[in-house]
Design a protein around this motif. Structure first.
Motif, PDB file in Angstrom:
ATOM      1  N   ARG A  58       0.836  -1.207   0.000  1.00  0.00           N
ATOM      2  CA  ARG A  58       0.000   0.000   0.000  1.00  0.00           C
ATOM      3  C   ARG A  58       0.877   1.266   0.000  1.00  0.00           C
TER       4      ARG A  58
ATOM      5  N   LEU B 180       2.386   1.596  -3.369  1.00  0.00           N
ATOM      6  CA  LEU B 180       1.364   2.001  -4.332  1.00  0.00           C
ATOM      7  C   LEU B 180       0.997   3.460  -4.126  1.00  0.00           C
ATOM      8  N   GLN B 181       0.935   3.867  -2.877  1.00  0.00           N
ATOM      9  CA  GLN B 181       0.603   5.256  -2.562  1.00  0.00           C
ATOM     10  C   GLN B 181       1.712   6.192  -3.060  1.00  0.00           C
TER      11      GLN B 181
ATOM     12  N   LEU C 189       3.742   5.542  -5.542  1.00  0.00           N
ATOM     13  CA  LEU C 189       3.656   5.507  -7.002  1.00  0.00           C
ATOM     14  C   LEU C 189       2.533   6.404  -7.492  1.00  0.00           C
ATOM     15  N   TYR C 190       1.421   6.391  -6.848  1.00  0.00           N
ATOM     16  CA  TYR C 190       0.265   7.214  -7.203  1.00  0.00           C
ATOM     17  C   TYR C 190       0.624   8.698  -7.072  1.00  0.00           C
ATOM     18  N   HIS C 191       1.342   9.062  -6.014  1.00  0.00           N
ATOM     19  CA  HIS C 191       1.751  10.450  -5.827  1.00  0.00           C
ATOM     20  C   HIS C 191       2.782  10.877  -6.870  1.00  0.00           C
TER      21      HIS C 191
ATOM     22  N   ILE D 239       2.955   9.726  -9.940  1.00  0.00           N
ATOM     23  CA  ILE D 239       2.253   9.832 -11.217  1.00  0.00           C
ATOM     24  C   ILE D 239       1.438  11.124 -11.236  1.00  0.00           C
ATOM     25  N   ASN D 240       0.864  11.528 -10.210  1.00  0.00           N
ATOM     26  CA  ASN D 240       0.025  12.728 -10.192  1.00  0.00           C
ATOM     27  C   ASN D 240       0.839  13.893  -9.938  1.00  0.00           C
TER      28      ASN D 240
END
Length: 160
Positions: free
Chosen positions: A149, A152-153, A155-157, A159-160
């Motif tokens: 998690r 993934l968190q 990675l999400y940050h 990407i955005n």
């Protein structure tokens, strides 16, 4: 346990009832009962020695005198006392036998229960070990899931 005993009729014609000195105590109980107790009880019953008809044995003459009646009454009392003693002995033997059988049955039950506890204890121990191993795996998986998690968190940050 109290029993009564009759005293032969004397000139005053009194009958006294007394407490028995044959009351059972803990010291009276043997480790194993008498083997002949059952034979004694069944034998006396089969012979008819416990019937009331055998207690009265009057001579078959028409005119009975006071002495004859008194002797017959004394015979009845003696016979009754003997039968009461036999009954008391039979009950004592029965009690000893019943207590012995109860003790042996309870010991057998106790041994069987302990065997069941031992068997179930082994099974429960195995199951508890399996449960602990599963809980450890779950803990590791939760840690891995938390790491995933976080990754993934991140990675999400990114990407955005």
């Amino acid at each position: 346990m109290t029993s009564t005993s009759l005293t032969p009729i004397a000139a005053e014609r009194t009958i006294s009832i007394t407490d028995s000195e044959n009351a059972l105590t803990a010291e009276d109980i043997p480790i194993k009962p008498d083997e002949g107790a059952r034979k004694f009880c069944v034998g006396n019953y089969e012979k008819g020695e416990f019937s009331s008809e055998s207690a009265i044995k009057l001579p078959p003459t028409k005119g009975l005198g006071r002495i004859d009646i008194q002797e017959a009454a004394n015979n009845i009392i003696e016979t009754t006392n003997k039968k009461r003693k036999r009954d008391s002995d039979m009950l004592r033997d029965f009690k000893k036998t019943a207590e012995y059988q109860l003790c042996t049955t309870l010991l057998e039950m106790q041994n069987r229960i302990h065997k069941v506890y031992e068997r179930q204890g082994k099974i429960m121990e195995e199951k508890m070990q399996e449960l602990m191993a599963c809980l450890e795996r779950i803990e590791k998986l939760e840690e891995e899931l938390a790491e995933f998690r976080n990754a993934l968190q991140l990675l999400y940050h990114d990407i955005n």
